[in-house]
Design a protein around this motif. Structure first.
Motif, PDB file in Angstrom:
ATOM      1  N   LYS A  28      -3.155  12.143  -0.639  1.00 24.98           N
ATOM      2  CA  LYS A  28      -2.408  12.524   0.569  1.00 24.98           C
ATOM      3  C   LYS A  28      -3.178  12.115   1.829  1.00 24.98           C
ATOM      4  CE  LYS A  28       1.031  14.620   0.964  1.00 24.98           C
ATOM      5  NZ  LYS A  28       2.402  14.093   1.143  1.00 24.98           N
ATOM      6  N   GLU A  29      -4.499  12.251   1.794  1.00 22.85           N
ATOM      7  CA  GLU A  29      -5.321  11.850   2.946  1.00 22.85           C
ATOM      8  C   GLU A  29      -5.257  10.333   3.136  1.00 22.85           C
ATOM      9  OE1 GLU A  29      -9.924  12.109   4.368  1.00 22.85           O
ATOM     10  OE2 GLU A  29      -9.041  13.902   3.473  1.00 22.85           O
ATOM     11  N   LYS A  30      -5.323   9.602   2.029  1.00 21.76           N
ATOM     12  CA  LYS A  30      -5.219   8.140   2.093  1.00 21.76           C
ATOM     13  C   LYS A  30      -3.851   7.742   2.652  1.00 21.76           C
ATOM     14  CE  LYS A  30      -5.709   4.049  -0.849  1.00 21.76           C
ATOM     15  NZ  LYS A  30      -5.873   3.588  -2.232  1.00 21.76           N
ATOM     16  N   GLN A  31      -2.802   8.445   2.217  1.00 28.66           N
ATOM     17  CA  GLN A  31      -1.451   8.174   2.715  1.00 28.66           C
ATOM     18  C   GLN A  31      -1.392   8.389   4.228  1.00 28.66           C
ATOM     19  OE1 GLN A  31       1.684  11.013   1.782  1.00 28.66           O
ATOM     20  NE2 GLN A  31       3.110   9.311   1.444  1.00 28.66           N
ATOM     21  N   SER A  32      -2.037   9.440   4.694  1.00 28.77           N
ATOM     22  CA  SER A  32      -2.068   9.741   6.127  1.00 28.77           C
ATOM     23  C   SER A  32      -2.763   8.618   6.901  1.00 28.77           C
ATOM     24  CB  SER A  32      -2.793  11.073   6.352  1.00 28.77           C
ATOM     25  OG  SER A  32      -2.993  11.302   7.714  1.00 28.77           O
ATOM     26  N   HIS A  33      -3.869   8.101   6.349  1.00 31.83           N
ATOM     27  CA  HIS A  33      -4.580   6.994   6.999  1.00 31.83           C
ATOM     28  C   HIS A  33      -3.710   5.737   7.054  1.00 31.83           C
ATOM     29  CE1 HIS A  33      -8.465   8.848   7.679  1.00 31.83           C
ATOM     30  NE2 HIS A  33      -8.461   9.312   6.442  1.00 31.83           N
ATOM     31  N   ILE A  34      -3.017   5.442   5.943  1.00 33.10           N
ATOM     32  CA  ILE A  34      -2.152   4.261   5.897  1.00 33.10           C
ATOM     33  C   ILE A  34      -1.034   4.381   6.927  1.00 33.10           C
ATOM     34  CG2 ILE A  34      -0.430   3.054   4.476  1.00 33.10           C
ATOM     35  CD1 ILE A  34      -2.309   3.607   2.057  1.00 33.10           C
ATOM     36  N   GLU A  35      -0.383   5.537   6.978  1.00 32.08           N
ATOM     37  CA  GLU A  35       0.720   5.734   7.929  1.00 32.08           C
ATOM     38  C   GLU A  35       0.216   5.645   9.377  1.00 32.08           C
ATOM     39  OE1 GLU A  35       3.902   5.616   7.181  1.00 32.08           O
ATOM     40  OE2 GLU A  35       3.339   5.470   5.066  1.00 32.08           O
ATOM     41  N   GLY A  36      -0.976   6.176   9.632  1.00 33.48           N
ATOM     42  CA  GLY A  36      -1.564   6.081  10.973  1.00 33.48           C
ATOM     43  C   GLY A  36      -1.843   4.641  11.362  1.00 33.48           C
ATOM     44  N   ARG A  37      -2.369   3.875  10.413  1.00 32.08           N
ATOM     45  CA  ARG A  37      -2.665   2.453  10.670  1.00 32.08           C
ATOM     46  C   ARG A  37      -1.370   1.682  10.914  1.00 32.08           C
ATOM     47  NH1 ARG A  37      -6.342  -0.925  12.848  1.00 32.08           N
ATOM     48  NH2 ARG A  37      -6.247  -2.956  11.864  1.00 32.08           N
ATOM     49  N   GLU A  61       0.360   6.985  -6.655  1.00 37.71           N
ATOM     50  CA  GLU A  61      -0.858   7.780  -6.871  1.00 37.71           C
ATOM     51  C   GLU A  61      -0.573   9.262  -6.648  1.00 37.71           C
ATOM     52  OE1 GLU A  61      -4.334   6.436  -4.658  1.00 37.71           O
ATOM     53  OE2 GLU A  61      -3.934   4.352  -5.214  1.00 37.71           O
ATOM     54  N   ILE A  62       0.216   9.567  -5.620  1.00 34.83           N
ATOM     55  CA  ILE A  62       0.548  10.963  -5.322  1.00 34.83           C
ATOM     56  C   ILE A  62       1.386  11.552  -6.463  1.00 34.83           C
ATOM     57  CG2 ILE A  62       1.915  12.454  -3.787  1.00 34.83           C
ATOM     58  CD1 ILE A  62       0.913  10.626  -1.460  1.00 34.83           C
ATOM     59  N   GLU A  63       2.340  10.793  -6.972  1.00 39.66           N
ATOM     60  CA  GLU A  63       3.179  11.274  -8.082  1.00 39.66           C
ATOM     61  C   GLU A  63       2.334  11.552  -9.325  1.00 39.66           C
ATOM     62  OE1 GLU A  63       6.335  12.330  -8.062  1.00 39.66           O
ATOM     63  OE2 GLU A  63       6.117  11.951  -5.908  1.00 39.66           O
ATOM     64  N   VAL A  64       1.416  10.654  -9.644  1.00 37.46           N
ATOM     65  CA  VAL A  64       0.548  10.838 -10.809  1.00 37.46           C
ATOM     66  C   VAL A  64      -0.305  12.094 -10.618  1.00 37.46           C
ATOM     67  CG1 VAL A  64      -1.463   9.883 -12.032  1.00 37.46           C
ATOM     68  CG2 VAL A  64       0.505   8.422 -11.504  1.00 37.46           C
ATOM     69  N   ALA A  65      -0.898  12.226  -9.419  1.00 39.31           N
ATOM     70  CA  ALA A  65      -1.750  13.386  -9.149  1.00 39.31           C
ATOM     71  C   ALA A  65      -0.941  14.677  -9.175  1.00 39.31           C
ATOM     72  CB  ALA A  65      -2.445  13.215  -7.797  1.00 39.31           C
ATOM     73  N   ARG A  66       0.283  14.629  -8.670  1.00 38.49           N
ATOM     74  CA  ARG A  66       1.155  15.813  -8.631  1.00 38.49           C
ATOM     75  C   ARG A  66       1.463  16.283 -10.057  1.00 38.49           C
ATOM     76  NH1 ARG A  66       5.682  14.662  -4.752  1.00 38.49           N
ATOM     77  NH2 ARG A  66       4.479  15.727  -3.155  1.00 38.49           N
ATOM     78  N   ALA A  67       1.575  15.334 -10.969  1.00 34.28           N
ATOM     79  CA  ALA A  67       1.890  15.660 -12.362  1.00 34.28           C
ATOM     80  C   ALA A  67       0.752  16.414 -13.052  1.00 34.28           C
ATOM     81  CB  ALA A  67       2.214  14.383 -13.135  1.00 34.28           C
ATOM     82  N   HIS A  68      -0.425  16.402 -12.452  1.00 34.09           N
ATOM     83  CA  HIS A  68      -1.578  17.083 -13.046  1.00 34.09           C
ATOM     84  C   HIS A  68      -1.554  18.588 -12.831  1.00 34.09           C
ATOM     85  CE1 HIS A  68      -4.098  13.117 -13.003  1.00 34.09           C
ATOM     86  NE2 HIS A  68      -3.121  13.094 -13.893  1.00 34.09           N
ATOM     87  N   GLY A  69      -0.539  19.102 -12.143  1.00 34.97           N
ATOM     88  CA  GLY A  69      -0.425  20.560 -12.046  1.00 34.97           C
ATOM     89  C   GLY A  69      -0.765  21.121 -10.682  1.00 34.97           C
ATOM     90  N   ASP A  70      -1.427  22.262 -10.675  1.00 33.17           N
ATOM     91  CA  ASP A  70      -1.712  23.067  -9.479  1.00 33.17           C
ATOM     92  C   ASP A  70      -2.261  22.213  -8.329  1.00 33.17           C
ATOM     93  OD1 ASP A  70      -2.404  24.908  -7.585  1.00 33.17           O
ATOM     94  OD2 ASP A  70      -3.635  26.150  -8.914  1.00 33.17           O
ATOM     95  N   LEU A  71      -1.472  22.094  -7.247  1.00 37.94           N
ATOM     96  CA  LEU A  71      -1.856  21.225  -6.133  1.00 37.94           C
ATOM     97  C   LEU A  71      -2.995  21.793  -5.289  1.00 37.94           C
ATOM     98  CD1 LEU A  71       1.637  19.935  -4.935  1.00 37.94           C
ATOM     99  CD2 LEU A  71       0.040  18.894  -6.551  1.00 37.94           C
ATOM    100  N   ARG A  72      -3.192  23.119  -5.334  1.00 37.44           N
ATOM    101  CA  ARG A  72      -4.249  23.719  -4.503  1.00 37.44           C
ATOM    102  C   ARG A  72      -5.633  23.262  -4.926  1.00 37.44           C
ATOM    103  NH1 ARG A  72      -2.107  29.641  -5.261  1.00 37.44           N
ATOM    104  NH2 ARG A  72      -2.270  28.723  -7.312  1.00 37.44           N
ATOM    105  N   GLU A  73      -5.815  23.022  -6.211  1.00 37.02           N
ATOM    106  CA  GLU A  73      -7.143  22.649  -6.717  1.00 37.02           C
ATOM    107  C   GLU A  73      -7.147  21.225  -7.264  1.00 37.02           C
ATOM    108  OE1 GLU A  73      -8.412  25.615  -9.476  1.00 37.02           O
ATOM    109  OE2 GLU A  73      -7.923  27.247  -8.100  1.00 37.02           O
ATOM    110  N   ASN A  74      -6.235  20.404  -6.777  1.00 36.97           N
ATOM    111  CA  ASN A  74      -6.081  19.052  -7.306  1.00 36.97           C
ATOM    112  C   ASN A  74      -6.712  18.059  -6.322  1.00 36.97           C
ATOM    113  OD1 ASN A  74      -5.101  16.528  -8.099  1.00 36.97           O
ATOM    114  ND2 ASN A  74      -3.215  17.413  -8.943  1.00 36.97           N
ATOM    115  N   GLU A 119       0.810  -1.229   0.000  1.00 34.80           N
ATOM    116  CA  GLU A 119       0.000   0.000   0.000  1.00 34.80           C
ATOM    117  C   GLU A 119       0.841   1.277   0.000  1.00 34.80           C
ATOM    118  OE1 GLU A 119      -3.249   0.074  -0.586  1.00 34.80           O
ATOM    119  OE2 GLU A 119      -3.249  -2.107  -0.649  1.00 34.80           O
ATOM    120  N   ARG A 120       1.953   1.284   0.751  1.00 33.62           N
ATOM    121  CA  ARG A 120       2.813   2.477   0.787  1.00 33.62           C
ATOM    122  C   ARG A 120       3.301   2.843  -0.604  1.00 33.62           C
ATOM    123  NH1 ARG A 120       6.916   2.016   5.834  1.00 33.62           N
ATOM    124  NH2 ARG A 120       5.852   3.499   7.177  1.00 33.62           N
ATOM    125  N   GLY A 121       3.798   1.866  -1.332  1.00 32.90           N
ATOM    126  CA  GLY A 121       4.302   2.115  -2.685  1.00 32.90           C
ATOM    127  C   GLY A 121       3.203   2.548  -3.635  1.00 32.90           C
TER     128      GLY A 121
END
Length: 170
Positions: free
Chosen positions: A55-64, A35-48, A28-30
């Motif tokens: 990033k929220e999913k990553q936070s849940h995984i790291e918490g678990r 997924e974050i890299e692909v999403a980051r490639a889509h441009g402006d992070l404020r409206e992405n 899951e970490r990988g």
């Protein structure tokens, strides 16, 4: 569950936690990093939205992962198949009869991390389990339930370590 207390669990329960931890760390970490890299490639992070969801999913995984690591570190493994006796204790499978309606029900007392009502595995800290601890065959456990007081007669106590899946013959 507080920070430094041991957490009772069966060997099977500990293995399930270790398997989940390994899966989160190695798979899951990988996956979420990609997924974050692909999403980051889509441009402006404020409206992405994809980026923020990843990033929220990553936070849940790291918490678990942190939670599982803590539980594993504090695990107090108790093997029900090595237990015995005539009293209800952690790991026991208890057959009960509800004295009001004569219905028979069976519960296995397990650690909080293993509880699963579909399998009738109840946490040793639950009200029913607390009422059963120390009882012998023939004893009546009084349990406060939402529908009022229930009286459960202990008819059988056994100690086996039922597995979810039978071990594969390899």
């Amino acid at each position: 569950m507080s920070g430094s207390d041991n957490i009772p669990m069966t060997p099977h329960g500990l293995q399930k936690l270790k398997d989940e931890l390994k899966h989160l760390q190695s798979v899951e970490r990988g996956k979420i990093s990609r997924e974050i890299e692909v999403a980051r490639a889509h441009g402006d992070l404020r409206e992405n939205a994809e980026y923020h969801a990843a990033k929220e999913k990553q936070s849940h995984i790291e918490g678990r992962i942190l939670t599982l690591g803590d539980w594993i570190a504090r695990a107090e493994v108790i093997d029900p198949s090595k237990l015995g006796g005539d009293k209800v204790v952690f790991g026991a499978t208890v057959e009960l009869v509800d004295t009001e309606n004569d219905k028979t029900i069976s519960y296995r007392l397990v650690g909080e991390t293993e509880a699963d009502l579909k399998k009738r595995w109840i946490a040793v800290t639950s009200p029913v389990a607390r009422a059963l601890i120390g009882k012998k065959v023939g004893d009546i456990a009084t349990v406060q339930s939402p529908g009022g007081v229930r009286e459960l007669e202990v008819v059988k106590i056994s100690f086996e370590d039922p597995q979810e899946e039978p071990a594969s013959a390899s």
